[in-house]
Design a protein around this motif. Structure first.
Motif, mmCIF file in Angstrom:
data_model
loop_
_atom_site.group_PDB
_atom_site.id
_atom_site.type_symbol
_atom_site.label_atom_id
_atom_site.label_comp_id
_atom_site.label_asym_id
_atom_site.label_seq_id
_atom_site.Cartn_x
_atom_site.Cartn_y
_atom_site.Cartn_z
ATOM 1 N N GLY A 167 56.032 43.258 32.487
ATOM 2 C CA GLY A 167 55.388 44.524 32.840
ATOM 3 C C GLY A 167 53.886 44.364 33.019
ATOM 4 N N PHE A 168 53.266 43.594 32.153
ATOM 5 C CA PHE A 168 51.823 43.355 32.259
ATOM 6 C C PHE A 168 51.478 42.676 33.584
ATOM 7 C CE2 PHE A 168 48.391 40.246 31.726
ATOM 8 C CZ PHE A 168 47.324 41.117 31.523
ATOM 9 N N LEU A 169 52.249 41.637 33.907
ATOM 10 C CA LEU A 169 51.974 40.921 35.163
ATOM 11 C C LEU A 169 52.177 41.831 36.367
ATOM 12 C CD1 LEU A 169 53.574 37.465 34.303
ATOM 13 C CD2 LEU A 169 51.128 38.059 34.373
ATOM 14 N N PHE A 170 53.240 42.623 36.350
ATOM 15 C CA PHE A 170 53.516 43.538 37.460
ATOM 16 C C PHE A 170 52.408 44.570 37.616
ATOM 17 C CE2 PHE A 170 55.417 47.536 38.963
ATOM 18 C CZ PHE A 170 55.797 47.136 40.240
ATOM 19 N N LEU A 171 51.991 45.154 36.494
ATOM 20 C CA LEU A 171 50.954 46.184 36.552
ATOM 21 C C LEU A 171 49.555 45.612 36.781
ATOM 22 C CD1 LEU A 171 52.218 48.589 33.776
ATOM 23 C CD2 LEU A 171 52.291 48.928 36.246
ATOM 24 N N SER A 172 49.399 44.317 36.581
ATOM 25 C CA SER A 172 48.100 43.687 36.823
ATOM 26 C C SER A 172 47.843 43.445 38.309
ATOM 27 C CB SER A 172 48.004 42.358 36.077
ATOM 28 O OG SER A 172 48.023 42.583 34.693
ATOM 29 N N LEU A 173 48.884 43.411 39.102
ATOM 30 C CA LEU A 173 48.706 43.141 40.532
ATOM 31 C C LEU A 173 47.759 44.129 41.210
ATOM 32 C CD1 LEU A 173 52.328 42.061 41.555
ATOM 33 C CD2 LEU A 173 50.315 40.604 41.219
ATOM 34 N N PRO A 174 47.936 45.444 41.029
ATOM 35 C CA PRO A 174 46.986 46.364 41.666
ATOM 36 C C PRO A 174 45.565 46.216 41.108
ATOM 37 C CG PRO A 174 48.907 47.570 40.880
ATOM 38 C CD PRO A 174 49.022 46.167 40.389
ATOM 39 N N LEU A 175 45.452 45.877 39.828
ATOM 40 C CA LEU A 175 44.143 45.704 39.212
ATOM 41 C C LEU A 175 43.431 44.486 39.793
ATOM 42 C CD1 LEU A 175 42.225 46.778 37.051
ATOM 43 C CD2 LEU A 175 43.361 45.280 35.408
ATOM 44 N N ILE A 176 44.184 43.410 39.969
ATOM 45 C CA ILE A 176 43.609 42.184 40.538
ATOM 46 C C ILE A 176 43.215 42.414 41.993
ATOM 47 C CG2 ILE A 176 44.160 39.807 41.223
ATOM 48 C CD1 ILE A 176 45.926 39.699 38.675
#
Length: 157
Positions: A42-51
């Protein structure tokens, strides 16, 4: 409104699938491991828009304290589900979680005041869920266990 209801229904289907996957993972690796992998994914998935810079998120250090508590409660939720699901089954675990969520919602509505008028209906919903859980525990007898017209049990082969 219909779109949002379909979205909520799809969310429920995703939760059921996630529980099943985490339950299987917990059986082979343990509940805390299942929770870890669930939250890392979940962290990796939700980090995509942040990155990508397209998300309007604040940095974690600027997040309110309740945001951190939500993550801790979410990790416990996954771990507890991973322990209960293999033992109770998907349907019973889901019904109990939904009943717990409804009871929590009733308490929050009662304590916050605005939803107090709907509490009897909400308690009725909890009662229906618990009735469904009770009925799901009752299994019909198999033909080998049911008595014959003479009252004798059928022999098992």
């Amino acid at each position: 409104m219909g779109y949002l209801m379909l979205l909520a229904l799809a969310n429920g289907l995703c939760i059921a699938a996630s529980r099943a996957i985490n339950g299987k993972l917990a059986q082979s690796r343990g509940a805390m491991s299942a929770s870890f992998w669930n939250h890392l994914g979940g962290f990796l998935f939700l980090s995509l828009p942040l990155i990508g810079g397209s998300a309007p998120y604040r940095l974690p250090l600027q997040a309110p304290g309740l945001a951190w508590l939500g993550g801790v409660l979410g990790a416990w939720f996954v771990a507890i589900n991973s322990i209960a699901l293999p033992r109770l089954g998907i349907m019973r675990t889901t019904l109990l979680v939904i009943a717990g969520q409804m009871i929590g919602g009733v308490l929050i509505d009662y304590l916050s005041g605005p939803g107090a008028k709907s509490i009897p209906l909400q308690l009725g919903g909890v009662a229906l869920i618990l009735a469904g859980l009770y009925l799901s525990k009752r299994r019909p007898e198999s033909p080998a266990e049911s008595p014959t017209p003479s009252g004798m049990r059928r022999p098992t082969l």
